[in-house]
Design a protein around this motif. Structure first.
Motif, PDB file in Angstrom:
ATOM      1  N   SER A  29       0.859  -1.187   0.000  1.00  0.00           N
ATOM      2  CA  SER A  29       0.000   0.000   0.000  1.00  0.00           C
ATOM      3  C   SER A  29       0.892   1.234   0.000  1.00  0.00           C
ATOM      4  O   SER A  29       2.096   1.165   0.270  1.00  0.00           O
ATOM      5  N   ARG A  30       0.287   2.342  -0.336  1.00  0.00           N
ATOM      6  CA  ARG A  30       1.051   3.593  -0.407  1.00  0.00           C
ATOM      7  C   ARG A  30       1.748   3.883   0.913  1.00  0.00           C
ATOM      8  O   ARG A  30       2.900   4.302   0.962  1.00  0.00           O
ATOM      9  N   ARG A  32       2.571   1.730   3.288  1.00  0.00           N
ATOM     10  CA  ARG A  32       3.669   0.795   3.575  1.00  0.00           C
ATOM     11  C   ARG A  32       4.885   1.114   2.727  1.00  0.00           C
ATOM     12  O   ARG A  32       6.024   1.009   3.189  1.00  0.00           O
ATOM     13  N   TYR A  33       4.599   1.484   1.488  1.00  0.00           N
ATOM     14  CA  TYR A  33       5.698   1.849   0.588  1.00  0.00           C
ATOM     15  C   TYR A  33       6.466   3.041   1.155  1.00  0.00           C
ATOM     16  O   TYR A  33       7.690   3.049   1.238  1.00  0.00           O
ATOM     17  N   ARG A  34       5.717   4.029   1.613  1.00  0.00           N
ATOM     18  CA  ARG A  34       6.377   5.226   2.157  1.00  0.00           C
ATOM     19  C   ARG A  34       7.136   4.884   3.432  1.00  0.00           C
ATOM     20  O   ARG A  34       8.243   5.375   3.665  1.00  0.00           O
ATOM     21  N   HIS A  36       8.406   2.061   4.195  1.00  0.00           N
ATOM     22  CA  HIS A  36       9.604   1.300   3.825  1.00  0.00           C
ATOM     23  C   HIS A  36      10.710   2.227   3.356  1.00  0.00           C
ATOM     24  O   HIS A  36      11.872   2.103   3.754  1.00  0.00           O
ATOM     25  N   ARG A  37      10.317   3.199   2.536  1.00  0.00           N
ATOM     26  CA  ARG A  37      11.308   4.166   2.055  1.00  0.00           C
ATOM     27  C   ARG A  37      11.862   4.977   3.206  1.00  0.00           C
ATOM     28  O   ARG A  37      13.054   5.282   3.264  1.00  0.00           O
TER      29      ARG A  37
ATOM     30  N   GLU B  86       0.897   2.061 -11.060  1.00  0.00           N
ATOM     31  CA  GLU B  86       1.598   2.649  -9.922  1.00  0.00           C
ATOM     32  C   GLU B  86       1.855   1.583  -8.859  1.00  0.00           C
ATOM     33  O   GLU B  86       2.950   1.505  -8.293  1.00  0.00           O
ATOM     34  N   ARG B  90       5.433   0.320  -7.580  1.00  0.00           N
ATOM     35  CA  ARG B  90       5.734   0.335  -6.140  1.00  0.00           C
ATOM     36  C   ARG B  90       6.254  -1.017  -5.683  1.00  0.00           C
ATOM     37  O   ARG B  90       7.222  -1.103  -4.925  1.00  0.00           O
ATOM     38  N   GLN B  94       9.911  -1.393  -4.263  1.00  0.00           N
ATOM     39  CA  GLN B  94      10.111  -1.740  -2.861  1.00  0.00           C
ATOM     40  C   GLN B  94      10.983  -2.976  -2.730  1.00  0.00           C
ATOM     41  O   GLN B  94      11.898  -3.018  -1.897  1.00  0.00           O
ATOM     42  N   GLN B  97      14.549  -2.003  -3.563  1.00  0.00           N
ATOM     43  CA  GLN B  97      15.139  -1.222  -2.469  1.00  0.00           C
ATOM     44  C   GLN B  97      15.463  -2.106  -1.286  1.00  0.00           C
ATOM     45  O   GLN B  97      16.480  -1.928  -0.616  1.00  0.00           O
ATOM     46  N   ARG B 103      17.780   3.625  -0.042  1.00  0.00           N
ATOM     47  CA  ARG B 103      16.632   4.354  -0.547  1.00  0.00           C
ATOM     48  C   ARG B 103      17.001   5.007  -1.864  1.00  0.00           C
ATOM     49  O   ARG B 103      18.056   5.590  -2.001  1.00  0.00           O
ATOM     50  N   ASP B 207       6.687   8.794  -5.358  1.00  0.00           N
ATOM     51  CA  ASP B 207       7.647   9.651  -4.644  1.00  0.00           C
ATOM     52  C   ASP B 207       9.035   9.584  -5.249  1.00  0.00           C
ATOM     53  O   ASP B 207      10.027   9.655  -4.539  1.00  0.00           O
TER      54      ASP B 207
END
Lengths: 315, 443
Positions: A29-30, A32-34, A36-37, B86, B90, B94, B97, B103, B207
């Motif tokens: 999900s958005r 979780r992705y964020r 993780h980053r 998208e 992702r 992910q 990464q 990152r 992002d």
């Protein structure tokens, strides 16, 4: 011909199931992705690894110490611990020893240092003690230390009185630098010391002492030195004679007066003052009697011989 | 022309920033899979000025993360469903990464669709001085008359492929040479602007910053053609899932690129329809038993195509491999015929060497090289991307040709139009820049 791979039953191949072929590959999900980053960001990881535990510890500590009782308890525990160390016999000071001071001064020192023995050496501020002791007039220098064996050792160098000063507060003893040593009740108590008088005389005491030394030939007649206008000295002899010295080079002026005296018996004559304030024009002041006597002699001579004879006393 | 290249220039600056940070991601947005590689640039070694550097100029980077995911929302190499794409991007990012443990903020992407069209441009200009300067190169590039490529098209590549100084042609780098007239040939590739915008949008929603866009036909060409093929003339056929990319190389420059909007997914769809099986099953059958040349042996190889209906008869259907080949071959032939047509249209037969390299996931069909020889000509070989440092074994197959090519593209991008300075006379803020240039020239 026989098939090379052998006879296969129908269905010999492994049945393929759609759920096998479609490997589960869920998209994050958005959020979780964020996350993780974010977790892969070095700065954030550092903050998490160092900043977070630090912050937690600070928060826990602050929370614990927010209560006054706990704060007091901790403070008390620390104080107890400190006291238990300080009060070990190794650190206790039993008595005070004062060396190099007369009894009077030693008594004064004991008086101004209100220390209850035995006490811990941690409670003694040696610098402060030294300042207190040095603050006494009679003490020139003091060293304070704690000797092994629990003795507070104070070594005192006393000031040596060199001169008696009659100042605005009465008679006082000064050392050679003009520092106050102590009071004296009568001039006759210390006849061995020279006397200086006048406001500001204490500050110029060393110069006065030099003058006294220079006035050695007049020692029998010397009464003392008077500081005039906090600027210059008068040497006072008996019979109220004064030698008025200049502010600059007073010693030379005094030596000059002494030389005149030795050559011509100057000071034995009936003079009120020898004024040497202007070195190029020394002046004598005669007493009233001497002036009248002079006049009288002059009259006698004028009537007898006319103007030819000069009176001997005039120069 | 200037405002057209602003975004390309911005992407180049982004790439430079990524190089300074040392980490960049490669994203191959394909119709059947999305591949993501994470590259780390650990300071390129000493650049050799005599042509190719050590290890074909790819010694400067290392692949530290690689991930692929099943593509969703991409059709014919173009983004068809934004959310799905998208999500797929992702997923791939992910995973990559995670493998790289780093990152990534900058990404270079390639895609195969969007109807690329090639244009050959030429221009010539009189030199200002006696020597060719950088400024002269910029002037001659901007002197090329740009054809009207229509509304809604965007220039994806604009590469000078040849320089001619007076009567000497075939110059690679004319700078510093003496002459009077400088002429250039340029290859320009335009694509549908919406496709690029969609891709940029999808990347931005993850992002990430887009640090470059390339055509996947171009990318697979630089990775799977060997050096002499690139030099002498060759075509790279990238048989992808939704589209088949064609790129023709000559003198180490791409001179033509095109796309056939058919690919492996169409073969799968044919199998699915012909055998009445679901798409996933058809894909599996294709990859396990597929082929294009039937032999007598294949009549006896019975494939269980099964089913999940509960009907005994239906769930135990079988098909011989010959039948499967009979379904696949016409479609593969159709694709290759279409490629042949595009190559003919591009004038491929006039090239000195007519090597054809098949790559992409579709090139793994057994017997494809034989079939392609019949349709495309004798000089056909199957190509795999060259090896780059740290590439996992799973990502060395021909399906990763464009991803690997994009790595090389990221490391050493070819000079494009927008890499040269804007000619002085075209500056909008004319007087001030001119003053600056005058100062720089005179002191």
């Amino acid at each position: 011909m026989q098939p090379l791979k052998g006879q296969r039953r129908p269905g010999a191949h492994r049945p393929a199931r759609p759920d096998e072929t479609l490997r589960s590959d869920p998209a994050p999900s958005r959020l979780r992705y964020r996350m993780h980053r974010l977790m892969l960001t070095p700065r954030f990881r550092f903050a998490l690894r160092v900043g977070l535990p630090l912050g937690l510890m600070l928060a826990v500590g602050a929370g614990y110490f927010a209560d006054q009782d706990r704060r007091d308890a901790v403070r008390l525990a620390i104080a107890d611990l400190r006291a238990s160390i300080e009060e070990r016999p190794e650190f206790m000071v039993e008595l005070m020893a004062i060396d190099g001071a007369r009894d009077q001064v030693a008594e004064d020192i004991r008086e101004i240092l209100p220390i209850d023995f035995p006490t811990s050496s941690f409670d003694l501020d040696l610098d402060l003690i030294r300042q207190e002791v040095t603050g006494l007039d009679a003490v020139e220098r003091a060293t304070v230390r704690i000797r092994p064996g629990g003795v507070l050792q104070i070594d005192v160098t006393e000031r040596v009185p060199a001169v008696v000063w009659r100042g605005p507060r009465g008679l006082e003893l000064l050392d050679q630098d003009g520092n106050r040593v102590g009071p004296v009740f009568a001039r006759s108590a210390r006849p061995d010391l020279p006397l200086i008088v006048g406001r500001g005389a204490d500050e110029a005491a060393s110069e006065g002492l030099v003058l006294v030394a220079a006035a050695e030939p007049l020692k029998d007649r010397l009464r003392g030195l008077v500081r005039m206008g906090e600027r210059r000295w008068d040497v006072v002899l008996d019979r109220d004679q004064r030698i008025m010295l200049p502010a600059k080079n007073p010693v030379q002026a005094l030596e000059r007066a002494i030389a005149l005296d030795q050559a011509q018996d100057l000071l034995a004559r009936d003079l009120a003052a020898v004024d040497l304030r202007n070195p190029r024009r020394p002046t004598l002041r005669m007493t009233q009697n001497a002036v009248q006597e002079l006049w009288r002699i002059k009259n006698v001579v004028e009537t007898a011989d006319g103007d030819e004879t000069e009176p001997e006393g005039e120069r | 022309m200037i405002e057209l290249y602003e975004s390309q220039r911005a992407m180049r600056n982004m790439r430079r920033a990524a190089m300074q940070r040392g980490v960049i991601a490669i994203l191959d947005v394909g119709s059947s899979k999305i591949a993501c590689l994470v590259l780390r640039f650990d300071g390129a070694g000493p650049r050799h000025d005599d042509g190719v550097g050590s290890l074909a100029g790819q010694s400067g980077f290392r692949v530290i993360g690689a991930a692929t995911t099943r593509s969703r929302g991409v059709a014919f190499g173009e983004i068809a469903a934004m959310q799905e794409t998208e999500r797929a991007i992702r997923t791939a990012l992910q995973a990559a990464q995670k493998m790289a443990q780093i990152r990534v903020d900058h990404v270079i992407a390639c895609f195969s669709g969007a109807q690329p069209r090639s244009y050959g441009l030429d221009g010539s200009v009189e030199l200002e001085g006696t020597h060719v300067t950088e400024q002269d190169v910029a002037r001659v590039l901007s002197a090329c008359d740009v054809p009207d490529f229509g509304e809604g098209r965007e220039v994806l590549h604009a590469q000078p492929v040849n320089f001619a100084l007076d009567h000497r042609s075939g110059l690679i780098d004319p700078r510093g040479q003496v002459g009077n007239q400088l002429a250039t040939d340029m290859h320009m590739l335009t694509v549908d602007a919406l496709a690029i915008q969609n891709l940029a949008h999808a990347v931005k929603r993850c992002d990430l910053e887009l640090a470059g866009v390339a055509s996947s036909a171009y990318a697979s060409g630089i990775s799977s053609l060997v050096e002499d093929e690139q030099e002498l003339g060759a075509a790279c056929i990238d048989l992808g899932g939704g589209s088949t990319g064609i790129s023709i190389f000559m003198k180490k420059h791409m001179i033509y690129a095109d796309t056939v909007r058919m690919g492996g997914d169409h073969v799968t769809a044919d199998i699915s329809m012909g055998l009445q099986v679901p798409k996933t099953m058809a894909e599996r059958i294709k990859t396990f038993y597929g082929g294009v040349v039937a032999t007598g042996m294949d009549d006896r190889e019975i494939i269980d195509i099964g089913g999940d209906t509960g009907d005994w008869e239906h769930d135990r259907r079988t098909v011989s491999r010959t039948e499967l080949i009979g379904i696949m071959r016409p479609r593969v032939e159709e694709i290759l015929e279409e490629v042949r047509a595009r190559l003919d249209a591009a004038g491929f037969e006039h090239l000195p060497s007519q090597q054809i390299v098949l790559t992409g996931g579709g090139s793994q069909i057994p017997g494809l090289d034989g079939l392609a020889t019949r349709i495309l000509g004798q000089q056909v070989r199957l190509g795999r991307p060259l090896r780059v440092h740290g590439l996992p074994q799973a990502a060395t197959g021909p399906g990763f040709a464009s991803a690997v090519g994009l790595c090389l593209f990221a490391a050493h991008p070819q000079d494009e139009w927008w890499d040269f300075e804007i000619p002085v006379e075209k500056y909008p803020a004319r007087s001030f820049r001119r003053a600056v240039k005058w100062f720089r020239d005179n002191w």
